[in-house]
Scaffold this motif. Structure first.
Motif, PDB file in Angstrom:
ATOM      1  N   LYS A  50      -0.652  -6.014 -15.960  1.00  0.00           N
ATOM      2  CA  LYS A  50      -1.085  -6.961 -14.939  1.00  0.00           C
ATOM      3  C   LYS A  50      -0.357  -8.297 -15.038  1.00  0.00           C
ATOM      4  O   LYS A  50      -0.337  -9.056 -14.068  1.00  0.00           O
ATOM      5  CB  LYS A  50      -2.596  -7.170 -15.026  1.00  0.00           C
TER       6      LYS A  50
ATOM      7  N   ALA B 215      -2.404   4.330  -3.459  1.00  0.00           N
ATOM      8  CA  ALA B 215      -2.517   3.201  -4.379  1.00  0.00           C
ATOM      9  C   ALA B 215      -2.225   1.916  -3.623  1.00  0.00           C
ATOM     10  O   ALA B 215      -1.679   1.930  -2.506  1.00  0.00           O
ATOM     11  CB  ALA B 215      -1.558   3.364  -5.555  1.00  0.00           C
ATOM     12  N   LYS B 216      -2.599   0.805  -4.229  1.00  0.00           N
ATOM     13  CA  LYS B 216      -2.284  -0.491  -3.648  1.00  0.00           C
ATOM     14  C   LYS B 216      -2.004  -1.484  -4.772  1.00  0.00           C
ATOM     15  O   LYS B 216      -2.360  -1.260  -5.928  1.00  0.00           O
ATOM     16  CB  LYS B 216      -3.426  -0.997  -2.773  1.00  0.00           C
ATOM     17  N   ASN B 217      -1.353  -2.562  -4.412  1.00  0.00           N
ATOM     18  CA  ASN B 217      -1.044  -3.591  -5.396  1.00  0.00           C
ATOM     19  C   ASN B 217      -0.941  -4.931  -4.678  1.00  0.00           C
ATOM     20  O   ASN B 217      -0.364  -5.030  -3.596  1.00  0.00           O
ATOM     21  CB  ASN B 217       0.273  -3.273  -6.111  1.00  0.00           C
TER      22      ASN B 217
ATOM     23  N   ASN C  87      -2.115  -6.679  -9.588  1.00  0.00           N
ATOM     24  CA  ASN C  87      -3.341  -5.917  -9.787  1.00  0.00           C
ATOM     25  C   ASN C  87      -3.180  -4.534  -9.154  1.00  0.00           C
ATOM     26  O   ASN C  87      -3.754  -4.238  -8.105  1.00  0.00           O
ATOM     27  CB  ASN C  87      -4.541  -6.645  -9.174  1.00  0.00           C
ATOM     28  N   PRO C  88      -2.385  -3.647  -9.793  1.00  0.00           N
ATOM     29  CA  PRO C  88      -2.203  -2.302  -9.243  1.00  0.00           C
ATOM     30  C   PRO C  88      -3.478  -1.483  -9.374  1.00  0.00           C
ATOM     31  O   PRO C  88      -4.136  -1.489 -10.415  1.00  0.00           O
ATOM     32  CB  PRO C  88      -1.077  -1.719 -10.103  1.00  0.00           C
ATOM     33  N   GLU C  89      -3.837  -0.775  -8.301  1.00  0.00           N
ATOM     34  CA  GLU C  89      -5.060   0.016  -8.283  1.00  0.00           C
ATOM     35  C   GLU C  89      -4.788   1.406  -7.729  1.00  0.00           C
ATOM     36  O   GLU C  89      -4.025   1.568  -6.776  1.00  0.00           O
ATOM     37  CB  GLU C  89      -6.130  -0.654  -7.421  1.00  0.00           C
ATOM     38  N   ASN C  90      -5.435   2.375  -8.337  1.00  0.00           N
ATOM     39  CA  ASN C  90      -5.396   3.743  -7.848  1.00  0.00           C
ATOM     40  C   ASN C  90      -6.548   3.921  -6.868  1.00  0.00           C
ATOM     41  O   ASN C  90      -7.708   3.937  -7.265  1.00  0.00           O
ATOM     42  CB  ASN C  90      -5.526   4.719  -9.027  1.00  0.00           C
ATOM     43  N   THR C  91      -6.263   4.035  -5.591  1.00  0.00           N
ATOM     44  CA  THR C  91      -7.332   4.102  -4.581  1.00  0.00           C
ATOM     45  C   THR C  91      -7.781   5.525  -4.286  1.00  0.00           C
ATOM     46  O   THR C  91      -8.710   5.726  -3.495  1.00  0.00           O
ATOM     47  CB  THR C  91      -6.874   3.439  -3.271  1.00  0.00           C
TER      48      THR C  91
ATOM     49  N   PRO D 188      -6.968   4.840 -14.324  1.00  0.00           N
ATOM     50  CA  PRO D 188      -6.073   3.673 -14.288  1.00  0.00           C
ATOM     51  C   PRO D 188      -4.638   4.102 -14.002  1.00  0.00           C
ATOM     52  O   PRO D 188      -4.212   5.200 -14.378  1.00  0.00           O
ATOM     53  CB  PRO D 188      -6.205   3.090 -15.697  1.00  0.00           C
TER      54      PRO D 188
ATOM     55  N   ASN E 110       0.837  -1.192   0.000  1.00  0.00           N
ATOM     56  CA  ASN E 110       0.000   0.000   0.000  1.00  0.00           C
ATOM     57  C   ASN E 110       0.874   1.245   0.000  1.00  0.00           C
ATOM     58  O   ASN E 110       1.880   1.321   0.725  1.00  0.00           O
ATOM     59  CB  ASN E 110      -0.912   0.020   1.231  1.00  0.00           C
TER      60      ASN E 110
ATOM     61  N   SER F 134     -10.509   7.187  -9.878  1.00  0.00           N
ATOM     62  CA  SER F 134     -10.926   6.089 -10.760  1.00  0.00           C
ATOM     63  C   SER F 134     -10.027   5.946 -11.980  1.00  0.00           C
ATOM     64  O   SER F 134     -10.233   5.041 -12.791  1.00  0.00           O
ATOM     65  CB  SER F 134     -12.369   6.324 -11.224  1.00  0.00           C
TER      66      SER F 134
END
Length: 654
Positions: free
Chosen positions: A559, A518-520, A544-548, A553, A487, A551
Motif C-alpha cells: 500500500k 479489482a480496483k485501485n 489501496n488495491p482491492e479484490n472486488t 487479499p 478498475n 475477499s
C-alpha cells in the motif's frame, strides 16, 4: 598594481571552479525535462505529457551496479515488482494494482510477452542492463495508443543505439561479492551517412542460496537445496541507422540474449536437486521513415521476437515443466501530420501475429502407475488495429484524444480511447486530467492449452482509469502529483469448472474463465531537483488495491512504497550517490501452499555508490548494495542478497 591583480585573480579562481563544477554536474545529472515518446509515440517534452510518465535515463542506470531490470525499476512511482529467486529469475511487474500480464513491455517498440497459459507476462529477466540505454514508463491505460495489453501501463525499453558524432569504443569490467564478474564492450562507428553500434556483454555470479532450508524444517514436503544459486548471462546487440536521402531514413536493430539462472524449487522431489531457469530472447526489427512533406511524416516498421523459456533439473531439461516458445511478428504503419502550429494528428495500422509452441510431459492419474502423456501445443492468434489521435494547444489549454479499434482472436473486437486535457495555471504550474480505457486479449495458451485450463470462449479483459495531476517545473526542479482511480474487470483466472476436454477434466484440470475484478485508488508523487553540485530524486506511492470479486487479499501489492536518490558531485571527476528503497508489508504466495497467502513485512534498503575519473577516458566505479546488510523478502521465503560490494573500471576511447 600586480599585487592587486593577483588578489582579484585569486578571488576569481573559486568562482571559476564552482562554475566548472556546475557544468559537469549538469552534464552528469538527470535531465529534468527530457524528450519522451512513450506517451503518444511522438516526441514530447516530459512537462507537456498529459498522462503520468517517468523516465530512467542512462545516468540513472550507471549510478549503481544493479544486477538486472528488477533492481533498476524498483521504487518507480506506481510500480511494484517481484522476483522468484535471485538475479535472472522470472520477474513480474504490477503497475497500479494490475496483474503482471496487464503491463505491456516493449523493446525498441517490439513486444515479447509469453503466450503461455499464465498470460502475457514479459520475461524482463532476459534483458541485460548492459544493453539498456533508457527506459520510459507510462502509467495507466494506453490501449488506444499501443493496442491490447496496456491496461496497467507501458514499459518501453530502448537499447543502445547508434548516434551521429559519438564514434568510439567503450569497455567495462566489474568484479564483486558472490564471485561476480561482468564484461561489456560497445563499439560505435560513423559510416558515411549512417551510424553503426555493437554491444556485447557477459555476466556471471555464484549468487546466494535462494531459499533457506532451515526455515522449512517443520514442513517435510518442502525440499530445498542449500547450495548457491548462480547466474550466467550473455548478450549481443546491434544497431544501424542510414540516411537514404534527405527525406528518407532506414533503421535496424537486433538483440540476442541468453540467461541461465539457478533457483530453489520448494516442491522438488529431492533436496539435492539443482534447478535452473533457462531463457533465450531474440528480437529483430527494421523501420523505413519518409518525410512526405514538411507537415507529414510516415514510417513503416516490421519486427519479430522469439522468447524461449525452459526449466532444467540437474542440468537436464525437465520434461514435466517442458518448454514454452513464444513468437511474435508485428507490422506497423505510423503517420504524424502537423495541422498548423498548434495541432498534430496521428493515425495508422497495426497487425500482430502471436504464436505458442509448447511441449511437456503430463500424466494420466486415473491409472496405476500413472501413464506419461506427451502434451504439445502449436497455436497462433492474430490481432489487427486501426488507430488515430489528435493533440491540440489552445492558449493555456492542451487537449488530446486517441482512439483505437481492435480486431481480436475469436472474431471479437473492441474500441478503446484516451482523453486528456491540461491547463497551465502560470509558467510553472499545470493541472492535467485523463480518462482512458484498455483491453487485453487472451494469449494463445489461455485459449488453446487445454491441459493448463485453456478455454476458447474466453473474452478479453477490460480496464478503465481516471487520473488528475498537478505538476510544477522551473529551470532546476520538476515534480508531479497524480491521483488515480482504476478498475479492472473480466480478468482471467482458474475456475472450479472442469475443462471441456473429457481426458483433462478427468485429470482435475479446471478451465480458465473471466472471473475476477479489482480496483485501485491512490496517489503518486515524483520529484526531481538539481543544484550546482547536487541532485535529488524522490518517488512515493500510496495506493489501496482491492479484490472486488472475492475477499482474498491481492498479492504482491504493497500500500506504500517509494525511493529517494541523492547525488553529489565533489569535483569535476568524482561523484557520490545514495539511494533508499522502502515498501510497506504486502501479501505474497505462501511457500508450501497453492491457495494461501503470507504477509511479508515491509523493509527499507540503502545503496551507496561512487565513481571517479582517473583521466578523461578512464573511470573507476564502486557500489555497496544493501549497505546496512538488511534481511528482507519481496516474496515469501525467497532470500535477497545481504551487503554486497562491486568495483568496476570503464575505458572510453574517442
Amino acid at each position: 598594481m600586480k599585487k592587486s591583480f593577483r588578489l582579484r585573480a585569486r578571488a576569481f579562481v573559486p568562482a571559476i571552479s564552482v562554475l566548472s563544477l556546475a557544468v559537469v554536474a549538469s552534464e552528469q545529472a538527470q535531465e529534468l525535462n527530457p524528450v519522451v515518446v512513450v506517451s503518444n509515440r511522438v516526441n514530447e517534452q516530459l512537462s507537456d505529457v498529459l498522462p503520468s510518465v517517468s523516465v530512467i535515463q542512462k545516468s540513472d542506470i550507471d549510478k549503481f551496479r544493479y544486477a538486472d531490470l528488477f533492481e533498476l525499476l524498483s521504487g518507480q512511482p506506481g510500480m511494484q515488482l517481484s522476483r522468484s529467486g535471485g538475479a535472472g529469475n522470472p520477474t513480474f511487474v504490477y503497475m497500479r494494482g494490475a496483474n503482471s500480464t496487464q503491463t505491456l513491455v516493449l523493446v525498441d517498440g517490439m513486444p515479447f510477452a509469453s503466450q503461455g497459459a499464465i498470460g502475457a507476462s514479459s520475461p524482463l529477466e532476459a534483458i541485460p542492463l548492459a544493453q539498456v540505454e533508457r527506459v520510459e514508463i507510462l502509467r495507466g491505460n494506453a490501449s488506444a495508443v499501443y493496442g491490447p495489453g496496456a491496461a496497467g501501463g507501458v514499459i518501453q525499453i530502448f537499447t543502445q543505439s547508434p548516434k551521429a558524432l559519438t564514434e568510439g569504443v567503450d569497455a567495462k569490467v566489474e568484479m564483486g561479492s558472490m564471485n561476480s564478474r561482468a564484461l561489456q564492450t560497445s563499439i560505435r562507428k560513423n559510416t558515411g551517412d549512417g551510424q553503426l553500434s555493437l554491444t556485447i556483454s557477459e555476466d556471471r555470479s555464484d549468487g546466494i542460496s535462494t531459499m533457506t532450508p532451515a526455515r522449512y524444517a517443520s514442513m517435510p514436503l518442502v525440499r530445498i537445496n542449500p547450495d548457491r544459486n548462480g547466474l550466467e548471462a550473455k548478450s549481443l546487440g546491434l544497431g544501424w541507422r542510414q540516411n537514404l536521402s534527405a527525406s528518407t531514413q532506414l533503421a535496424f536493430h537486433y538483440l540476442n540474449t541468453s540467461t541461465l539462472a539457478a533457483y530453489d524449487n520448494p516442491y522438488a522431489d529431492l533436496a539435492a536437486d539443482r534447478w535452473g531457469s533457462k531463457s533465450k530472447l531474440e528480437l529483430a526489427g527494421g523501420q523505413v521513415s519518409h518525410r512526405v512533406s514538411e507537415a507529414w511524416k510516415t514510417s513503416l516498421s516490421y519486427g519479430q521476437s522469439i522468447s524461449k523459456l525452459g526449466t532444467l533439473t540437474n542440468d537436464v531439461l525437465n520434461a514435466s515443466y517442458g518448454t514454452t516458445h513464444s513468437h511474435q511478428q508485428q507490422i506497423k504503419w505510423d503517420n504524424l501530420v502537423a495541422l498548423g502550429n498548434d495541432m498534430q494528428a496521428t493515425f495508422g495500422y497495426g497487425n500482430q501475429v502471436a504464436k505458442l509452441e509448447a511441449g511437456r510431459t503430463s500424466y494420466d492419474w486415473n491409472v496405476v502407475p500413472a501413464t506419461p502423456i506427451d502434451v504439445r501445443v502449436n497455436k497462433s492468434v492474430r490481432q489487427e488495429r486501426l488507430f488515430g489521435g489528435v493533440n491540440r494547444q489552445v492558449g493555456a489549454w492542451s487537449w488530446r484524444i486517441n482512439l483505437g479499434h481492435e480486431q481480436l482472436p475469436g472474431s471479437q473486437s473492441g474500441t478503446t480511447y484516451l482523453l486528456g486535457a491540461g491547463y497551465e495555471l502560470n509558467r510553472n504550474y499545470k493541472i492535467t486530467l485523463t480518462r482512458s480505457t484498455a483491453i487485453l486479449s487472451p494469449t494463445a495458451g489461455q485459449l488453446y492449452d487445454v491441459a493448463y485450463g485453456g478455454n476458447a470462449n474466453l473474452k478479453p479483459e477490460h480496464s478503465s482509469s481516471t487520473e488528475v495531476g498537478l505538476q510544477f517545473k522551473d529551470d532546476n526542479s520538476f515534480w508531479r502529483l497524480v491521483a488515480f482511480d482504476v478498475n479492472y474487470k473480466d480478468m482471467i483466472a482458474a475456475s472450479s469448472n472442469p475443462v471441456a476436454d473429457p481426458f483433462w477434466a478427468a485429470q482435475y484440470v479446471t478451465q480458465l474463465e473471466n472471473l475476477n475484478s479489482a480496483k485501485n485508488q491512490g496517489v503518486e508523487f515524483a520529484y526531481a531537483r538539481k543544484w550546482a553540485t547536487s541532485a535529488v530524486q524522490l518517488a512515493y506511492t500510496i495506493q489501496n488495491p482491492e479484490n472486488t470479486s472475492s475477499s482474498r487479499p491481492i498479492q504482491n501489492r504493497a500500500k506504500r512504497f517509494g525511493s529517494l536518490t541523492i547525488s553529489h558531485f565533489m569535483d569535476e571527476r568524482t561523484s557520490l550517490n545514495a539511494k533508499l528503497l522502502a515498501t510497506s508489508a504486502q501479501w505474497t504466495p505462501m511457500i508450501g501452499s497453492f491457495s494461501s497467502s503470507a504477509l511479508v513485512p515491509g523493509y527499507a534498503v540503502f545503496n551507496l555508490s561512487a565513481d571517479h575519473k582517473v583521466r578523461p577516458d578512464v573511470k573507476l566505479t564502486f557500489s555497496v548494495l544493501n549497505a546496512l546488510d538488511k534481511t528482507y523478502f519481496n516474496l515469501d521465503g525467497y532470500n535477497n542478497p545481504g551487503r554486497t560490494y562491486f568495483m568496476g573500471l570503464k575505458y572510453a576511447y574517442r
